[in-house]
Write a protein that holds these residues in place. Structure first.
Motif, PDB file in Angstrom:
ATOM      1  N   ASP A  86       0.819  -1.219   0.000  1.00 54.38           N
ATOM      2  CA  ASP A  86       0.000   0.000   0.000  1.00 54.38           C
ATOM      3  C   ASP A  86       0.852   1.268   0.000  1.00 54.38           C
ATOM      4  OD1 ASP A  86      -2.350  -1.442  -0.019  1.00 54.38           O
ATOM      5  OD2 ASP A  86      -2.572  -1.412   2.157  1.00 54.38           O
ATOM      6  N   LEU A  87       2.150   1.119   0.197  1.00 56.88           N
ATOM      7  CA  LEU A  87       3.042   2.278   0.197  1.00 56.88           C
ATOM      8  C   LEU A  87       3.233   2.806  -1.215  1.00 56.88           C
ATOM      9  CD1 LEU A  87       5.777   0.930   2.629  1.00 56.88           C
ATOM     10  CD2 LEU A  87       4.124   2.737   3.104  1.00 56.88           C
ATOM     11  N   GLU A  88       3.463   4.098  -1.304  1.00 52.48           N
ATOM     12  CA  GLU A  88       3.719   4.733  -2.587  1.00 52.48           C
ATOM     13  C   GLU A  88       5.157   5.207  -2.630  1.00 52.48           C
ATOM     14  OE1 GLU A  88       0.853   7.809  -3.249  1.00 52.48           O
ATOM     15  OE2 GLU A  88      -0.822   6.481  -2.799  1.00 52.48           O
ATOM     16  N   TYR A  89       5.720   5.229  -3.830  1.00 51.73           N
ATOM     17  CA  TYR A  89       7.086   5.699  -4.013  1.00 51.73           C
ATOM     18  C   TYR A  89       7.222   7.125  -3.490  1.00 51.73           C
ATOM     19  CZ  TYR A  89      11.628   6.216  -6.251  1.00 51.73           C
ATOM     20  OH  TYR A  89      12.960   6.406  -6.493  1.00 51.73           O
ATOM     21  N   ASP A  90       8.251   7.380  -2.701  1.00 51.35           N
ATOM     22  CA  ASP A  90       8.558   8.695  -2.135  1.00 51.35           C
ATOM     23  C   ASP A  90       7.527   9.156  -1.095  1.00 51.35           C
ATOM     24  OD1 ASP A  90      10.563  10.650  -2.072  1.00 51.35           O
ATOM     25  OD2 ASP A  90       9.403  12.004  -3.326  1.00 51.35           O
ATOM     26  N   GLN A  91       6.788   8.223  -0.522  1.00 50.39           N
ATOM     27  CA  GLN A  91       5.787   8.542   0.493  1.00 50.39           C
ATOM     28  C   GLN A  91       6.453   8.857   1.821  1.00 50.39           C
ATOM     29  OE1 GLN A  91       2.781   5.521   0.955  1.00 50.39           O
ATOM     30  NE2 GLN A  91       1.711   6.633   2.551  1.00 50.39           N
ATOM     31  N   GLU A  92       5.846   9.726   2.596  1.00 46.44           N
ATOM     32  CA  GLU A  92       6.281  10.010   3.955  1.00 46.44           C
ATOM     33  C   GLU A  92       5.501   9.105   4.899  1.00 46.44           C
ATOM     34  OE1 GLU A  92       5.475  14.190   4.447  1.00 46.44           O
ATOM     35  OE2 GLU A  92       7.411  14.729   3.607  1.00 46.44           O
ATOM     36  N   ILE A  93       6.233   8.441   5.819  1.00 42.88           N
ATOM     37  CA  ILE A  93       5.587   7.570   6.808  1.00 42.88           C
ATOM     38  C   ILE A  93       6.139   7.886   8.192  1.00 42.88           C
ATOM     39  CG2 ILE A  93       5.106   5.703   5.179  1.00 42.88           C
ATOM     40  CD1 ILE A  93       7.521   4.204   6.472  1.00 42.88           C
ATOM     41  N   TRP A  94       5.377   7.499   9.211  1.00 43.84           N
ATOM     42  CA  TRP A  94       5.769   7.704  10.600  1.00 43.84           C
ATOM     43  C   TRP A  94       5.816   6.355  11.295  1.00 43.84           C
ATOM     44  CZ3 TRP A  94       4.107  11.330   7.495  1.00 43.84           C
ATOM     45  CH2 TRP A  94       4.653  12.603   7.629  1.00 43.84           C
ATOM     46  N   LEU A  95       6.955   6.055  11.944  1.00 36.85           N
ATOM     47  CA  LEU A  95       7.137   4.788  12.647  1.00 36.85           C
ATOM     48  C   LEU A  95       6.723   4.907  14.100  1.00 36.85           C
ATOM     49  CD1 LEU A  95      10.639   3.463  11.546  1.00 36.85           C
ATOM     50  CD2 LEU A  95       8.393   2.831  10.666  1.00 36.85           C
ATOM     51  N   SER A  96       6.064   3.872  14.573  1.00 32.47           N
ATOM     52  CA  SER A  96       5.661   3.765  15.963  1.00 32.47           C
ATOM     53  C   SER A  96       6.311   2.509  16.533  1.00 32.47           C
ATOM     54  CB  SER A  96       4.139   3.645  16.033  1.00 32.47           C
ATOM     55  OG  SER A  96       3.744   3.053  17.238  1.00 32.47           O
ATOM     56  N   TYR A  97       6.659   2.559  17.798  1.00 31.39           N
ATOM     57  CA  TYR A  97       7.248   1.403  18.470  1.00 31.39           C
ATOM     58  C   TYR A  97       6.185   0.659  19.276  1.00 31.39           C
ATOM     59  CZ  TYR A  97      11.413   3.530  16.738  1.00 31.39           C
ATOM     60  OH  TYR A  97      12.354   4.053  15.896  1.00 31.39           O
ATOM     61  N   GLY A  98       4.938   0.782  18.825  1.00 32.07           N
ATOM     62  CA  GLY A  98       3.811   0.105  19.449  1.00 32.07           C
ATOM     63  C   GLY A  98       2.731   1.072  19.902  1.00 32.07           C
ATOM     64  N   GLU A  99       3.124   2.336  20.107  1.00 32.62           N
ATOM     65  CA  GLU A  99       2.154   3.326  20.571  1.00 32.62           C
ATOM     66  C   GLU A  99       1.241   3.772  19.420  1.00 32.62           C
ATOM     67  OE1 GLU A  99       5.679   5.776  19.131  1.00 32.62           O
ATOM     68  OE2 GLU A  99       5.417   3.876  20.159  1.00 32.62           O
ATOM     69  N   ASP A 100       0.104   4.359  19.777  1.00 33.43           N
ATOM     70  CA  ASP A 100      -0.818   4.908  18.786  1.00 33.43           C
ATOM     71  C   ASP A 100      -0.176   6.090  18.087  1.00 33.43           C
ATOM     72  OD1 ASP A 100      -2.781   3.041  19.421  1.00 33.43           O
ATOM     73  OD2 ASP A 100      -3.719   4.357  20.909  1.00 33.43           O
ATOM     74  N   PHE A 101      -0.774   6.508  16.987  1.00 32.69           N
ATOM     75  CA  PHE A 101      -0.291   7.661  16.232  1.00 32.69           C
ATOM     76  C   PHE A 101      -0.278   8.905  17.102  1.00 32.69           C
ATOM     77  CE2 PHE A 101      -1.157  11.376  13.494  1.00 32.69           C
ATOM     78  CZ  PHE A 101      -0.029  11.316  12.678  1.00 32.69           C
ATOM     79  N   LYS A 102       0.809   9.665  17.010  1.00 36.14           N
ATOM     80  CA  LYS A 102       0.906  10.943  17.721  1.00 36.14           C
ATOM     81  C   LYS A 102       0.773  12.064  16.702  1.00 36.14           C
ATOM     82  CE  LYS A 102       4.221   9.133  21.076  1.00 36.14           C
ATOM     83  NZ  LYS A 102       5.618   9.227  21.539  1.00 36.14           N
ATOM     84  N   PRO A 103      -0.116  13.005  16.935  1.00 36.77           N
ATOM     85  CA  PRO A 103      -0.240  14.137  16.008  1.00 36.77           C
ATOM     86  C   PRO A 103       1.118  14.822  15.821  1.00 36.77           C
ATOM     87  CG  PRO A 103      -2.005  14.179  17.613  1.00 36.77           C
ATOM     88  CD  PRO A 103      -1.042  13.119  18.058  1.00 36.77           C
ATOM     89  N   LEU A 104       1.359  15.326  14.614  1.00 35.74           N
ATOM     90  CA  LEU A 104       2.635  15.927  14.289  1.00 35.74           C
ATOM     91  C   LEU A 104       2.804  17.288  14.935  1.00 35.74           C
ATOM     92  CD1 LEU A 104       2.775  15.082  10.498  1.00 35.74           C
ATOM     93  CD2 LEU A 104       3.616  13.759  12.432  1.00 35.74           C
ATOM     94  N   HIS A 105       4.043  17.567  15.341  1.00 34.73           N
ATOM     95  CA  HIS A 105       4.398  18.879  15.853  1.00 34.73           C
ATOM     96  C   HIS A 105       5.793  19.215  15.359  1.00 34.73           C
ATOM     97  CE1 HIS A 105       6.000  16.148  18.944  1.00 34.73           C
ATOM     98  NE2 HIS A 105       6.940  17.055  19.113  1.00 34.73           N
TER      99      HIS A 105
END
Length: 107
Positions: A86-105
């Protein structure tokens, strides 16, 4: 959506969960990752392991050799990605070490 028959390597911009700076450009060989894999879950695990091992993404902790391993991948909007295809070429992704998504800051 990635066409695995024509694309061998995907380029991804990887960020730590909750951060909008400090990206690591990551190259992942899909064809190699699929070799010997039983299912797409195993390919995803290989992707997460590779992301964790990439320069600047490994966190110290209780994982293998004292480091934490990425467990989840999110889009900028917080949507979890569960299939590497499902990833797209040159896509930006955020890695989690198990925690839920954290809003960006910004830092």
């Amino acid at each position: 959506m990635i066409d695995c028959e024509t694309l061998l390597t995907i380029v991804i911009k990887v960020f730590e969960n909750g951060k909008s700076d400090g990206e690591v450009v990551f190259y992942f060989n899909l064809r190699e990752a699929e070799k010997g894999a039983q299912d797409k879950l195993q390919v995803m695990e290989r992707f997460l392991d590779s992301c964790t091992s990439s320069q600047g993404m490994a966190k110290s902790g209780s994982g293998t050799a004292g480091r934490m391993v990425a467990r989840k991948v999110f889009t900028r909007d917080g949507e979890e990605i569960s299939d590497v295809l499902d990833l797209e070429y040159d896509q930006e992704i955020w890695l989690s070490y198990g925690e839920d998504f954290k809003p960006l800051h910004c830092e």
